[in-house]
Design a protein around this motif. Structure first.
Motif, PDB file in Angstrom:
ATOM      1  N   TRP A   1       1.668  59.682  16.041  1.00 33.66           N
ATOM      2  CA  TRP A   1       0.787  58.649  15.055  1.00 33.66           C
ATOM      3  C   TRP A   1      -0.407  59.541  14.659  1.00 33.66           C
ATOM      4  O   TRP A   1      -1.090  58.909  13.543  1.00 33.66           O
ATOM      5  CB  TRP A   1      -0.138  57.936  16.724  1.00 33.66           C
ATOM      6  CG  TRP A   1       0.395  57.062  16.981  1.00 33.66           C
ATOM      7  CD1 TRP A   1       1.218  57.506  19.019  1.00 33.66           C
ATOM      8  CD2 TRP A   1       0.759  56.223  16.833  1.00 33.66           C
ATOM      9  NE1 TRP A   1       2.112  56.115  18.961  1.00 33.66           N
ATOM     10  CE2 TRP A   1       1.329  55.090  18.351  1.00 33.66           C
ATOM     11  CE3 TRP A   1       0.511  54.782  16.317  1.00 33.66           C
ATOM     12  CZ2 TRP A   1       1.623  54.129  18.364  1.00 33.66           C
ATOM     13  CZ3 TRP A   1       0.456  53.953  16.405  1.00 33.66           C
ATOM     14  CH2 TRP A   1       1.467  53.978  17.192  1.00 33.66           C
TER      15      TRP A   1
ATOM     16  N   TYR B   1       0.229  58.520  10.813  1.00 36.41           N
ATOM     17  CA  TYR B   1      -0.444  57.736  10.110  1.00 36.41           C
ATOM     18  C   TYR B   1      -1.713  57.788  10.498  1.00 36.41           C
ATOM     19  O   TYR B   1      -2.545  57.391   9.161  1.00 36.41           O
ATOM     20  CB  TYR B   1       0.178  56.058  11.496  1.00 36.41           C
ATOM     21  CG  TYR B   1       1.905  56.226  11.085  1.00 36.41           C
ATOM     22  CD1 TYR B   1       2.818  55.115  10.463  1.00 36.41           C
ATOM     23  CD2 TYR B   1       2.856  56.481  12.579  1.00 36.41           C
ATOM     24  CE1 TYR B   1       3.465  54.996  10.176  1.00 36.41           C
ATOM     25  CE2 TYR B   1       3.682  56.224  12.205  1.00 36.41           C
ATOM     26  CZ  TYR B   1       4.764  55.645  11.241  1.00 36.41           C
ATOM     27  OH  TYR B   1       5.763  55.156  11.332  1.00 36.41           O
ATOM     28  N   THR B   2      -2.660  57.849  11.519  1.00 34.89           N
ATOM     29  CA  THR B   2      -4.051  58.381  10.994  1.00 34.89           C
ATOM     30  C   THR B   2      -4.303  58.884   9.959  1.00 34.89           C
ATOM     31  O   THR B   2      -5.683  58.930   8.831  1.00 34.89           O
ATOM     32  CB  THR B   2      -3.956  58.878  12.307  1.00 34.89           C
ATOM     33  OG1 THR B   2      -3.865  59.816  12.762  1.00 34.89           O
ATOM     34  CG2 THR B   2      -4.518  58.205  13.491  1.00 34.89           C
TER      35      THR B   2
ATOM     36  N   LEU C   1      -1.945  59.060   7.127  1.00 33.09           N
ATOM     37  CA  LEU C   1      -2.391  58.561   6.128  1.00 33.09           C
ATOM     38  C   LEU C   1      -3.564  57.205   5.788  1.00 33.09           C
ATOM     39  O   LEU C   1      -3.775  57.779   4.846  1.00 33.09           O
ATOM     40  CB  LEU C   1      -1.155  57.860   6.267  1.00 33.09           C
ATOM     41  CG  LEU C   1      -0.926  56.982   5.362  1.00 33.09           C
ATOM     42  CD1 LEU C   1      -0.592  57.585   3.810  1.00 33.09           C
ATOM     43  CD2 LEU C   1       0.108  56.227   5.370  1.00 33.09           C
ATOM     44  N   ILE C   2      -4.195  57.227   6.287  1.00 33.80           N
ATOM     45  CA  ILE C   2      -5.326  56.407   6.935  1.00 33.80           C
ATOM     46  C   ILE C   2      -6.613  56.745   6.158  1.00 33.80           C
ATOM     47  O   ILE C   2      -7.219  56.232   5.229  1.00 33.80           O
ATOM     48  CB  ILE C   2      -5.384  55.523   7.750  1.00 33.80           C
ATOM     49  CG1 ILE C   2      -4.544  54.449   7.964  1.00 33.80           C
ATOM     50  CG2 ILE C   2      -6.321  54.442   8.394  1.00 33.80           C
ATOM     51  CD1 ILE C   2      -4.239  53.829  10.074  1.00 33.80           C
ATOM     52  N   ALA C   3      -6.441  58.119   7.046  1.00 35.00           N
ATOM     53  CA  ALA C   3      -7.825  59.006   6.462  1.00 35.00           C
ATOM     54  C   ALA C   3      -7.534  58.967   5.389  1.00 35.00           C
ATOM     55  O   ALA C   3      -8.637  59.183   4.695  1.00 35.00           O
ATOM     56  CB  ALA C   3      -8.093  59.946   8.149  1.00 35.00           C
TER      57      ALA C   3
ATOM     58  N   SER D   1      -5.458  57.931   2.641  1.00 39.85           N
ATOM     59  CA  SER D   1      -6.223  56.890   1.724  1.00 39.85           C
ATOM     60  C   SER D   1      -7.369  55.615   1.916  1.00 39.85           C
ATOM     61  O   SER D   1      -7.523  55.036   0.785  1.00 39.85           O
ATOM     62  CB  SER D   1      -4.794  56.127   1.762  1.00 39.85           C
ATOM     63  OG  SER D   1      -4.869  55.511   3.105  1.00 39.85           O
ATOM     64  N   SER D   2      -7.578  55.893   2.928  1.00 37.78           N
ATOM     65  CA  SER D   2      -9.226  55.356   2.642  1.00 37.78           C
ATOM     66  C   SER D   2     -10.301  55.841   2.374  1.00 37.78           C
ATOM     67  O   SER D   2     -11.209  55.065   2.140  1.00 37.78           O
ATOM     68  CB  SER D   2      -9.013  54.548   4.458  1.00 37.78           C
ATOM     69  OG  SER D   2      -8.298  53.610   4.319  1.00 37.78           O
TER      70      SER D   2
ATOM     71  N   ARG E   1     -13.297  60.283  10.823  1.00 35.88           N
ATOM     72  CA  ARG E   1     -11.807  60.582  11.536  1.00 35.88           C
ATOM     73  C   ARG E   1     -12.637  61.191  12.945  1.00 35.88           C
ATOM     74  O   ARG E   1     -11.300  60.496  13.580  1.00 35.88           O
ATOM     75  CB  ARG E   1     -12.265  61.454  10.467  1.00 35.88           C
ATOM     76  CG  ARG E   1     -11.711  61.654   9.280  1.00 35.88           C
ATOM     77  CD  ARG E   1     -11.753  62.725   8.588  1.00 35.88           C
ATOM     78  NE  ARG E   1     -10.666  62.301   6.482  1.00 35.88           N
ATOM     79  CZ  ARG E   1      -8.945  62.883   6.300  1.00 35.88           C
ATOM     80  NH1 ARG E   1      -8.821  63.753   7.095  1.00 35.88           N
ATOM     81  NH2 ARG E   1      -9.733  62.750   4.994  1.00 35.88           N
TER      82      ARG E   1
ATOM     83  N   LEU F   1     -11.556  57.811  13.786  1.00 33.39           N
ATOM     84  CA  LEU F   1     -10.509  57.774  14.552  1.00 33.39           C
ATOM     85  C   LEU F   1      -8.849  58.077  15.972  1.00 33.39           C
ATOM     86  O   LEU F   1      -8.539  58.319  15.724  1.00 33.39           O
ATOM     87  CB  LEU F   1      -9.656  57.865  12.906  1.00 33.39           C
ATOM     88  CG  LEU F   1      -8.151  57.121  12.829  1.00 33.39           C
ATOM     89  CD1 LEU F   1      -7.642  55.728  12.600  1.00 33.39           C
ATOM     90  CD2 LEU F   1      -8.302  57.283  11.467  1.00 33.39           C
TER      91      LEU F   1
ATOM     92  N   THR G   1      -6.819  57.468  18.162  1.00 36.07           N
ATOM     93  CA  THR G   1      -5.163  57.961  18.132  1.00 36.07           C
ATOM     94  C   THR G   1      -4.744  58.200  19.610  1.00 36.07           C
ATOM     95  O   THR G   1      -3.629  58.301  19.888  1.00 36.07           O
ATOM     96  CB  THR G   1      -5.141  58.909  17.713  1.00 36.07           C
ATOM     97  OG1 THR G   1      -5.423  58.850  16.446  1.00 36.07           O
ATOM     98  CG2 THR G   1      -3.908  59.547  16.396  1.00 36.07           C
TER      99      THR G   1
END
Length: 290
Positions: free
Chosen positions: A90, A93-94, A96-98, A100-101, A108, A111, A115
């Motif tokens: 996880w 993935y988190t 990556l989200i952080a 790219s966004s 964070r 998030l 997680t």
């Protein structure tokens, strides 16, 4: 594709994921008497089957959907989605989200809190949906403004839905206890029991219906009906869904109330799935009977 991959990497997408936009996608169709099949295969730029091993740091691609999870879906549920979320990283993935966004430090932190709960998931996540009373249920669901059909049937009794989440050993009960604590904190009334809890919708809508949450072994089960541990779902029994890494399946048989109401005498089944350790997806549509 090169420019697209470079742009993805510049926006924080890991190279392994950006490389999904390289290579080729090939489709092949087969038509039999009562069955149509479409197979989709991903190839790399060299024409070799795409190697999924590069994603082993993200999740376990060798895992199967759990039979035990599928057994918890209600017998009336004729649409099923299930996937294995075994050994998911996880944090990757988190991150990556952080990245790219462009999340702020506060976002964070939120998030990271999410997680902490996601990390307790380890295995199959499955969901089922079905209609309990044939065309009468369809009429009830269409009248969403009042939630009541012409016959007076509650919308909550018109359909059946179940979600199953497999957790790490011993984590299911702790997560349910956390849910109870949150409900108490926000003052949502619920009926407590040793295995879970029930939220009566009568307290909010004035209409009958409830959500049930139950701990069954390492599974958390959430449903709009009383939860049983074995349900003999005919779609699950006939479809070998536990052979897949991820799968969606919908099927209706002539003895289904909706099919009887529509005077249809066919067996209809649609399946879309991907098996473990493969970059191939398969879709089948079967229609047989009179």
């Amino acid at each position: 594709p090169q420019e697209l991959r470079r742009e993805l990497r510049n926006n924080g997408v890991p190279s392994d994921l950006a490389d999904l936009y390289s290579g080729y996608v090939c489709m092949r169709g087969e038509l039999e008497k009562d069955k149509a099949t479409v197979k989709v295969q991903l190839f790399d730029e060299k024409g070799e089957k795409f190697n999924c091993d590069k994603f082993k740091d993200y999740l376990d691609l060798s895992a199967n959907v759990s039979k035990e999870a599928l057994a918890l879906l209600d017998k009336n549920e004729f649409m099923v989605f299930a996937m294995s979320a075994k050994n998911v990283n996880w944090d990757k993935y988190t991150d990556l989200i952080a990245q790219s966004s462009g999340l702020s430090r506060g976002d964070r932190a939120q998030l990271s809190a999410v997680t902490a709960y996601l990390e307790k998931i380890d295995g199959t996540v499955a969901m089922g949906f079905g209609i309990n009373n044939g065309s009468e249920s369809v009429g009830s669901e269409m009248r969403t403004a009042s939630l009541i059909s012409i016959s007076g049937m509650s919308m909550m009794s018109a359909f059946s839905t179940t979600m199953v989440i497999e957790t790490k050993e011993g984590k299911a009960k702790r997560l349910i206890d956390d849910m109870k604590g949150l409900l108490e904190k926000v003052r949502v009334p619920f009926s407590d029991n040793a295995a879970g809890f029930t939220i009566e919708l009568q307290n909010f809508t004035g209409k009958p219906g409830a959500f049930y949450v139950k701990n069954v072994g390492n599974f958390i089960v959430i449903a709009n009906h009383p939860i049983k541990e074995s349900n003999d779902n005919p779609l699950v029994a006939s479809s070998n869904l536990d052979e897949y890494l991820s799968v969606f399946c919908a099927g209706l048989s002539p003895d289904n109330q909706l099919m009887r109401d529509l005077n249809l005498k066919n067996n209809i089944k649609l399946l879309i799935g991907c098996k473990p350790n493969t970059s191939e997806a398969v879709m089948t549509l079967e229609v047989d009977g009179d």
